[in-house]
Design a protein around this motif. Sequence first.
Motif, short mmCIF file in Angstrom:
data_model
loop_
_atom_site.label_atom_id
_atom_site.label_comp_id
_atom_site.label_asym_id
_atom_site.label_seq_id
_atom_site.Cartn_x
_atom_site.Cartn_y
_atom_site.Cartn_z
N SER A 1 -19.19 3.54 -0.19
CA SER A 1 -18.06 4.00 -1.00
C SER A 1 -18.52 4.96 -2.08
CB SER A 1 -17.37 2.80 -1.65
OG SER A 1 -16.86 1.95 -0.67
N GLN B 1 -11.36 2.94 -0.48
CA GLN B 1 -11.40 1.56 -0.01
C GLN B 1 -10.33 0.71 -0.69
OE1 GLN B 1 -15.22 -0.28 -0.49
NE2 GLN B 1 -14.68 -2.01 0.79
N ASP C 1 -12.35 5.27 4.07
CA ASP C 1 -13.23 4.17 3.66
C ASP C 1 -12.55 2.83 3.98
OD1 ASP C 1 -15.12 2.57 2.54
OD2 ASP C 1 -15.09 3.51 0.56
N GLU C 2 -12.97 2.21 5.05
CA GLU C 2 -12.39 0.94 5.53
C GLU C 2 -10.86 0.96 5.58
OE1 GLU C 2 -14.19 -2.67 4.29
OE2 GLU C 2 -16.04 -1.70 3.67
N GLY D 1 -16.74 -3.17 -2.65
CA GLY D 1 -15.54 -3.88 -2.19
C GLY D 1 -15.85 -5.23 -1.57
MG MG Z 1 -17.17 0.18 -0.02
#
Ligand code: MG
Lengths: 353, 507
Positions: free
Chosen positions: B53, B95, B175-176, B407
């Motif tokens: 991230s 994220q 991001d995810e 995260g």
């Molecule tokens: Mg992350």
Amino acid sequence: MSRTDTGASERVADHPPSGPGRPRRGLTERLLAVRELSLLIALAALILVTTMRNDRFLSAQSIKDLLLGCAILVILAVGQTLVIVTRNVDLSIGSILGLVAFATGELFLAAPGTPWPVALLVGVALGGLCGVVNGGLIAVAKVPALVITLGTLYAFRGIDYYWAAGRQINAADMPRSFLRLGNQTVLGVPVLFLVALVVVAAAGFYLRSYRSGRELYAIGSEPAAARLSGIPVGRRVFAVFAANGALAGLAGVLYAARFGTLDAAAGAGLELQVVAAAVVGGVAIFGGSGSVYGAALGAVLLTTIGSSLAVLRIDPFWQQAVVGALILAAIGLDRLLALRTAARLRGGSAHGA
Amino acid sequence: MSPDTDGTQTSPLLVLDDITKSFGAVAALRGVHLALHRGAAHALVGENGAGKSTLVKVLAGAHAPDSGRMTLDGQPLVLRGPADARAAGIAVIYQEPTLFPDLSVAENIFMGRQPLRGARRIDSRAMNRATERLFARLGVRIDPTRPARGLSIADQQLVEIAKALSFDARVLVMDEPTAALSGVEVERLFGVARSLCERGAAVLFISHRFDEVFDLCQRITVMRDGAWVSSDPAADLTVDEVVRRMVGRDVSSLYPKQDTTLRDTLLDVRGLSRAGVFSDVSFTVHGGEIVALAGLVGAGRSEVARAIFGVDRYDAGQVRVAGRVLRPGNPRKAIAAGMALVPEDRRQQGLVMELSVERNATLARRRALSRLGLLLGGAERAEARCWTRRLQVKTSRLAAPVATLSGGNQQKVVLAKWLATEPRILIIDEPTRGIDVGTKAEVHRLLSELAGAGLAILMISSELPEVLGMADRVLVMHEGRVVRELPRAEADETSVMFAATGQGAAA
Ligand SMILES: [Mg+2]
Ligand SMILES: Nc1ncnc2c1ncn2[C@@H]1O[C@H](COP(=O)(O)OP(=O)(O)OP(=O)(O)O)[C@@H](O)[C@H]1O
């Protein structure tokens, strides 16, 4: 794919959100309208009750006094709303108002022939300058606006006292044309109030319809996200303080025109009334929501309470208590509305909203 | 994979070279390389806290790198802020959702770029219509005029995706994005991403789910502890190899739920209903048992959990804990009765972002840790240390604010917080959302161990392998009702999927 979910989408397809009977205004705006409506109802109820006790409360003269009385507070509340929406607060406006009012008097003393529009411009510019000082300090010091403007509250007032040095400026020192501005009416409506209406309408239109206006809400709603979406947060906050200072300057000039008698204490303590008006008007103190219409209605409501208690011959002590209770009630109402919409939005999202 | 979609022949669109970035003593990035090619999707994988991230934020202009170079289309790229990255055609899905809760969904998507009409005024109608078109592309129906406040995590992520798509960017960084999404939505997202690639965009994709990584991406870059490990064509790699490079060792058996003897019924839910959300939900959970609630996103699983715990009200029904009726709508009573809820939305409901890791980890347990109403720092720290070590939370120090954690590590702190209350009944919503492979196995081992010690566990999960591997019984929800109950032996991919899509009853 190894996960079970096939998505909210399919299920939602059987519950289309937009039917033919769907109102034009979006949900977000409808929520705001509810809040403003509740203020109007409170105001109407207050006027009704007071008039039933004393029918002179609705005479042309007393309405004029009322409108005259709230004009300055309304202008200040609009400026403060711009600031609060960005999750800031400006406590120095009472001092800016006092300083500008005194400066206006001094201007007429020094140059008696000055036409009033020039005085108006000078006042707005001086107020704007004070706002620029606030905004600049906040940008440089990276300290909460509450602290900075608490400092400038005393600083601006100090300058005012130093300058006045105990003197008082009287109506006789100011041109008649200027003083008329403070009392004149157009079709029974005071000019001062019309000015306030123009300010409300302009600010309301700006906040609703312009990108930079919407960005103010974004900044207050989630400052970190605002930065990530490329909003120039520092510049916007600076501009908002400058604008609020200019509006306080405008209010200062109008104050001078209305009251005529000026000393260094003019407008002391006004900032708390203004914040109270905004909060009662539904402007969230943590930023991101509220409207100038609500804040203006809040200012009108607070002023009306003041005069209605006087008409009803109620002890001034109670006036303070009533304002306090009103603020608490407004916060309670906001909380209640928030909880109810939260429940509704959550329940709704389970079925895809 | 044909050689030209592989992208190695053409010159790269975006190059990151030797990027470093530190936060105080924490070196988050140490000499990272990345090359994104036109028309190709590139995966970035690594453990929680590996620096993925942080790299995304450097690309987005949100963090200035300490050193290193970036080039776009062969030209040096210097980003002074997120606005610069946008102007350069880089769109980013962060994220953590970065929405404005008070503003409408449409405004969230178009903030700063709202369509205009005369006199530079915002054209809200055009904005709402454009939002509806974006949602149609993604196949979701969210009212564009509703406020973003109260959106479920999945819906928030969909709004973020719509926002990124609206840029029509040359480089799309995600991001995810799929952490809270279900199969169909992920498929649609991939469809849109592929069509962007076909039009010459470059995509950077981050996920802890390897099936997705191999499904979408042509190249995979692995990071470990802030350092670049490798970049290879996906065709040359296997999941095991990627995991080995990420973790630096082999990770064994992912879902080790042990068989346990069932004890008394601890949680007994009877006829729970809430108008328009869920209806007539009844089930029991025994001590030593893990029961999974499976179903579509929005089937009402999280809502049932919240109602049981007392966060939300319910209209009818009863919740009994070890035979005693639990008062509805009162989470404190639920906690006192030995219940714990690990919520879906950690930022809103799980953590106080400004407080330290240790404070957060012990937040739910302060009463027990205090003597005569005073909170003893020592006890708090010892407790926090124990749990953060067990869950391998990666942080420079326990006093660091949770907001500075990655995260996945934030998710671990949420887990630690509730496990520290030593509950009898654990309700856990998406236990491994955003958690990397190694720790995922650790969380599963922990859950299994807790069940073995007699806990009753109710688990909500969108990951089918997790459900099938962990649950003794699977309850499948569809449109607010429990439509199937499958014992472990009968639960498999098809039976659960059938019931979840509402075909179970017909079959
Ligand atoms: Mg992350
Ligand atoms: N603002 C910050 N201040 C201090 N440390 C930070 C900050 N942001 C990130 N870090 C640290 O940098 C490291 C890398 O974090 P990053 O968020 O990039 O991890 P990640 O690879 O995205 O992990 P995850 O899979 O959990 O999302 C972590 O150790 C984290 O604690």
